[in-house]
Design a protein around this motif. Sequence first.
Motif, short mmCIF file in Angstrom:
data_model
loop_
_atom_site.label_atom_id
_atom_site.label_comp_id
_atom_site.label_asym_id
_atom_site.label_seq_id
_atom_site.Cartn_x
_atom_site.Cartn_y
_atom_site.Cartn_z
N ASP A 1 5.58 4.18 1.23
CA ASP A 1 5.05 2.86 1.52
C ASP A 1 4.53 2.86 2.95
N VAL A 2 3.21 2.71 3.10
CA VAL A 2 2.63 2.76 4.44
C VAL A 2 2.21 1.39 4.95
N THR A 3 2.62 0.37 4.22
CA THR A 3 2.20 -0.98 4.61
C THR A 3 2.62 -1.30 6.04
N GLU A 4 3.89 -0.99 6.32
CA GLU A 4 4.42 -1.32 7.65
C GLU A 4 3.74 -0.51 8.74
N ARG B 1 0.84 -1.21 0.00
CA ARG B 1 0.00 0.00 0.00
C ARG B 1 0.87 1.24 0.00
N PHE B 2 0.44 2.24 -0.76
CA PHE B 2 1.21 3.48 -0.86
C PHE B 2 0.33 4.67 -0.55
N SER B 3 0.94 5.67 0.07
CA SER B 3 0.21 6.94 0.17
C SER B 3 0.86 7.90 -0.82
N PHE B 4 0.06 8.76 -1.42
CA PHE B 4 0.52 9.65 -2.49
C PHE B 4 0.27 11.07 -2.06
#
Length: 266
Positions: free
Chosen positions: A24-27, A1-4
């Motif tokens: 990358d906001v997965t973690e 998942r990514f935030s833009f």
Amino acid sequence: RFSFTVLKSRGEEKKSGIIAVLQDVTEQEAMEKERKEFVANVSHELRTPLTTLKSYLEALEEGVIDDPELSRRFLRVLLNETDRMTRLVTDLLQLSRYDAGQYMLDLQPLSVHELLQDVFERFALRSQQENIALQVDLPADSLPLVKADRDNIIQVLDNLISNAMKYSNENTTVVMRAHEEEEAVRIEIIDEGMGIRRRDLDRIFERFYRVDKARSRSMGGTGLGLSIARQIVLVHGGTIDIDSEWQKGTRVSFTLPLYGENEDET
Ligand code: ADP
């Protein structure tokens, strides 16, 4: 998942562009999810004994108190549950101290032989009462000293042996073994108990993860014993592993670093 995130956009006659940050906001999301689950778990774990306390207290108030025999039994339950809650809160505080890096290790040269002997003696009575044989199995040559905090390692051994006994039946054996490895001593706790299924094994060091919640609780467990053992071993620079065969038994093994020869000169 990514935030833009768009930081800047500009349009000129010929050139136009966008400066954007892809993150990358997965973690981050996984951590947040874990935190929420943890809080939900803690609340649930504390509410369960409180519900028990309340119902027993109500029963006493409603008349059980006039029956001395039943009252004594109820008081025993109340005391056991408050003990378990105290253990739970103590364990949680300890884990949060490790999480925050607020702990002190009193690292000393320790003899594994003495450590295992000490734990053996403390569990001797319980071993007799529960009819589970306890054995210490050490190499003929003496083991090198390890560098560890005594109270902490005793706690690891207590947790692991108490688990081995908790999840074993009568007429089985729990063995404590140790041998030297490169730069470390490996200690193993082996039981012939109920074992853990493959699918549960991967999650067994997680906080509050238990194969059978009811059984663990009724045995006074908090679901934090293995997590604490793991934290302690890791902050010592060791490793901890578990392998198990369903209905056959379990082996937990961990390492402790050796006490270097020149260490007391520094
Ligand atoms: P608990 O307080 O429930 O014993 P732990 O963190 O010490 O919590 O252990 C987590 C779970 O792992 C236990 O509830 C049990 O299901 C399983 N477990 C731990 N040690 C053993 C063992 N030696 N044999 C079988 N199952 C075990």
